[in-house]
Scaffold this motif. Structure first.
Motif, short mmCIF file in Angstrom:
data_model
loop_
_atom_site.label_atom_id
_atom_site.label_comp_id
_atom_site.label_asym_id
_atom_site.label_seq_id
_atom_site.Cartn_x
_atom_site.Cartn_y
_atom_site.Cartn_z
N SER A 152 9.54 47.27 -11.31
CA SER A 152 8.67 48.63 -10.80
C SER A 152 7.60 48.05 -9.83
O SER A 152 7.32 48.59 -8.89
CB SER A 152 8.23 49.58 -11.75
N ILE A 153 6.66 47.22 -10.28
CA ILE A 153 5.87 46.60 -9.57
C ILE A 153 6.09 45.97 -8.41
O ILE A 153 5.27 46.12 -7.16
CB ILE A 153 4.78 45.68 -10.36
N VAL A 154 7.08 45.05 -8.51
CA VAL A 154 7.75 44.32 -7.37
C VAL A 154 8.10 45.53 -6.15
O VAL A 154 7.68 45.20 -4.91
CB VAL A 154 8.94 43.80 -7.66
N PHE A 159 7.09 48.11 -1.06
CA PHE A 159 6.89 49.55 -0.20
C PHE A 159 5.74 49.71 0.61
O PHE A 159 5.66 50.32 1.62
CB PHE A 159 7.29 50.66 -1.03
N SER A 160 4.62 48.94 -0.20
CA SER A 160 3.25 49.01 0.51
C SER A 160 3.04 48.42 1.57
O SER A 160 2.04 48.34 2.29
CB SER A 160 2.31 48.90 -0.52
N ILE A 253 0.47 55.26 -3.98
CA ILE A 253 1.73 55.35 -4.27
C ILE A 253 2.07 56.69 -3.53
O ILE A 253 3.26 56.87 -3.17
CB ILE A 253 2.42 55.14 -5.58
N SER A 254 1.46 57.58 -3.89
CA SER A 254 1.67 59.18 -3.22
C SER A 254 1.53 58.93 -1.75
O SER A 254 2.23 59.60 -1.22
CB SER A 254 0.70 60.09 -3.79
N ILE A 262 12.27 57.58 1.68
CA ILE A 262 12.00 57.11 0.05
C ILE A 262 10.70 57.65 0.06
O ILE A 262 9.67 56.99 0.55
CB ILE A 262 12.28 55.83 0.00
N GLN A 263 10.38 58.66 -0.53
CA GLN A 263 9.23 59.47 -1.13
C GLN A 263 8.89 59.75 -2.57
O GLN A 263 9.77 59.61 -3.24
CB GLN A 263 8.92 60.36 0.06
N ASN A 264 7.68 60.38 -2.53
CA ASN A 264 7.48 60.70 -3.98
C ASN A 264 7.88 59.48 -4.99
O ASN A 264 8.20 59.74 -6.01
CB ASN A 264 8.25 61.94 -4.30
N LEU A 265 7.00 58.39 -4.76
CA LEU A 265 7.30 57.22 -5.64
C LEU A 265 6.46 57.25 -6.79
O LEU A 265 6.25 56.31 -7.78
CB LEU A 265 7.00 56.07 -4.96
#
Length: 365
Positions: A152-154, A159-160, A253-254, A262-265
């Motif tokens: 999850s962290i990766v 994504f950021s 993350i928001s 891909i949203q609302n992570l």
């Protein structure tokens, strides 16, 4: 009940990661600003040193927990006081984390849910895994949850990447200075210092030779993960905005969106935190019950589970709201628990034990 070296590794990692990522970024950013990564690096090095010393100290007393060997090292009365100091830390932090868990879950996922229902749900899970599996059951859970947290962290870091601004790293040191960086170091260091629980866990390992390597590796990975996450927050938002937010990683993350598809992570952040918090609470719950039973020489430590469960529910119910959490970290946790429980006592235990062993070998005792 036995723990493998791999379980020690995953316990240390999952125990530290979630709360450290969620709760430390904002106060560190407030103090260290764009040098937040330096504060985390210093905290990481010192945190690894703390768990190394604690592991070495535990190995000097094979098959004994902190409750047992503290009294053999310091004597009955002083040793009992030392145990009580740790029990106060373990009991108080469970109430605090339970309250934080409920408030965060209500804010992000379940706004109409009464807090007490979340306390009961988490406590029932803790009671079940502790009663049925003991420390071994918690260790097995960490083996499952640990890789999920890393993945999850990766994903969140990947994504950021499209939103990072490297200019947010500058200027280095000029706007802060050594005092502000050191002040920022104390909060993550106080979380990493919780790894002194290895003083209790080492007695449950099936191979003591793996304790130091496994514990140090687990804390190193947790510290590295938290540093990377804090760096991502800095690169995306800069130093000023996160310092004013309660949970900046959640806001980052928001903000993320990948190809407008891909949203609302936020669910990934919630997943990481809840899995980590479950391990942390369960581990503290086990240590509190087992340590109290040993202190009062109870034959069946599981009887403490029911008493502790009721006590922790009441403690969470009457704990102040989440605004108190940050005050709790900056007062008791960094000013008292860090220098006494996480640094002072383990070093003193190590020194006194070493001196006594040398005196015994030389025949002066």
């Amino acid at each position: 009940m036995k723990l493998s070296g791999l379980q020690i590794f995953w316990l240390m990692f999952t125990f530290e990661t979630g709360n450290m990522i969620l709760l430390t970024v904002s106060p560190v950013m407030e103090d260290a600003k764009q040098d937040v990564w330096i504060s985390y690096l210093i905290a990481s090095l010192l945190g690894v040193l703390i768990v190394y010393i604690a592991s070495k100290t535990a190995l000097l007393h094979p098959k004994q927990t902190l409750v047992q060997f503290s009294r053999s090292v310091f004597g009955k009365w002083i040793g009992t006081i030392v145990v009580l100091v740790y029990l106060i830390q373990w009991y108080s932090v469970i109430g605090n984390i339970l309250r934080e868990f409920a408030d965060f879950t209500i804010t992000t996922l379940l706004p109409l849910t009464p807090p007490w229902t979340l306390y009961v749900t988490m406590l029932l899970l803790m009671i079940y895994v502790t009663y049925i599996g003991g420390i071994e059951g918690i260790g097995r859970c960490s083996e499952v949850f640990g890789p999920i947290i890393i993945l999850s962290i990766v994903l969140l870091v990947i994504f950021s990447l499209k939103d990072v601004e490297t200019i947010n790293l500058l200027p280095v040191y000029i706007d802060t200075g050594i005092y502000s960086i050191w002040k920022g170091t104390l909060t993550p260091l106080a979380f990493l210092g919780e790894s002194v629980i290895i003083l209790m866990l080492a007695s449950f390992t099936d191979d003591p030779k793996k304790v130091v390597k496994s514990a140090v590796s687990g804390i190193t990975l947790a510290a590295f993960s938290a540093t990377i996450v804090a760096l991502c927050v800095l690169l995306v938002f800069g130093p000023d905005i996160p310092a004013k937010l309660r949970h900046p990683i959640f806001d980052v993350i928001s903000y993320l969106s990948v190809m407008d598809f891909i949203q609302n992570l936020e669910i990934l952040a919630v997943l990481v935190w809840i899995l980590s918090v479950f391990i942390k609470l369960s581990l503290y719950f086990f240590l509190s019950c087992y340590g109290t039973a040993q202190l009062f020489k109870m034959k069946d430590w599981r009887k403490m589970i029911w008493i502790a469960g009721i006590f922790f529910f009441a403690l969470a119910q009457f704990f102040p709201d989440t605004s108190y959490t940050f005050g709790y970290m900056k007062t008791y946790w960094t000013q008292y628990a860090l220098p006494i429980n996480m640094v002072g006592i383990p070093i003193l235990l190590w020194i006194v034990t070493k001196v006594r062993k040398k005196m015994k070998v030389s025949g002066t005792m």
